[in-house]
Write a protein that holds these residues in place. Sequence first.
Motif, mmCIF file in Angstrom:
data_model
loop_
_atom_site.group_PDB
_atom_site.id
_atom_site.type_symbol
_atom_site.label_atom_id
_atom_site.label_comp_id
_atom_site.label_asym_id
_atom_site.label_seq_id
_atom_site.Cartn_x
_atom_site.Cartn_y
_atom_site.Cartn_z
ATOM 1 N N CYS A 1 41.492 40.533 33.629
ATOM 2 C CA CYS A 1 41.217 41.830 34.246
ATOM 3 C C CYS A 1 40.681 42.788 33.182
ATOM 4 N N THR A 2 39.694 43.577 33.564
ATOM 5 C CA THR A 2 39.079 44.508 32.620
ATOM 6 C C THR A 2 39.924 45.759 32.416
ATOM 7 N N GLN B 1 39.562 36.889 50.785
ATOM 8 C CA GLN B 1 38.314 36.517 50.110
ATOM 9 C C GLN B 1 37.945 37.507 49.005
ATOM 10 N N LEU B 2 38.942 37.855 48.176
ATOM 11 C CA LEU B 2 38.689 38.732 47.039
ATOM 12 C C LEU B 2 39.587 38.344 45.879
ATOM 13 N N ILE B 3 39.267 38.898 44.724
ATOM 14 C CA ILE B 3 40.028 38.636 43.505
ATOM 15 C C ILE B 3 40.902 39.856 43.255
ATOM 16 N N GLU B 4 42.181 39.600 42.952
ATOM 17 C CA GLU B 4 43.112 40.711 42.768
ATOM 18 C C GLU B 4 43.931 40.518 41.499
ATOM 19 N N SER C 1 44.085 45.917 40.860
ATOM 20 C CA SER C 1 42.634 46.095 40.824
ATOM 21 C C SER C 1 42.047 44.989 41.681
ATOM 22 N N ARG C 2 41.030 45.328 42.456
ATOM 23 C CA ARG C 2 40.412 44.343 43.346
ATOM 24 C C ARG C 2 38.937 44.194 43.025
ATOM 25 N N PHE C 3 38.477 42.943 43.160
ATOM 26 C CA PHE C 3 37.097 42.600 42.852
ATOM 27 C C PHE C 3 36.567 41.702 43.961
ATOM 28 N N SER D 1 38.212 48.300 43.862
ATOM 29 C CA SER D 1 39.168 49.409 43.746
ATOM 30 C C SER D 1 40.164 49.113 42.636
ATOM 31 N N GLY D 2 41.000 50.116 42.367
ATOM 32 C CA GLY D 2 42.048 49.954 41.371
ATOM 33 C C GLY D 2 41.712 50.639 40.068
#
Length: 153
Positions: A91-92, A105-108, A114-116, A124-125
Amino acid sequence: MSPQKHAPKHPKAPATERRQVLLRTLRWVGAAMAAMFLYPLLRFTGHRIPPKPRLVEVPAPLPVTGVHTHHDFLLIHHDSSDVPVAVSRICTHLGCRVNFQQDQQLIECPCHQSRFTAQGKRISGPAEKDLPAYKVTLKADSEGTVTAYVVHL
């Protein structure tokens, strides 16, 4: 009482003042010249050769979910594209390991949510940057069937 003897007060001779100005100027010029010659040398001592890319081979086909989770990256294959996308699992925001949420269907990020997107774009996040993406190449056999995906880390 004895008369006190005073040293005669003479103003400095102009030649002495000029000499001091010239010496002071010469010192500054010498310091500037030394800095000009030492700067490239000091920059060279901090020079680092970039590491060679690490290649990770993921055997094909990917799982039914279309996602392969590796320690360093997520390899996600969409039906709309021929080549899967590989994004970093770091995570950045604070460096936690992110996970793919199949139902959404997202990366959390499990630490601060934080969501990607599946392509690594920030949704978001608290993270302010997208997840870094890695180059993916296909490895095929002589018949053209994809046998593996090679991720360039």
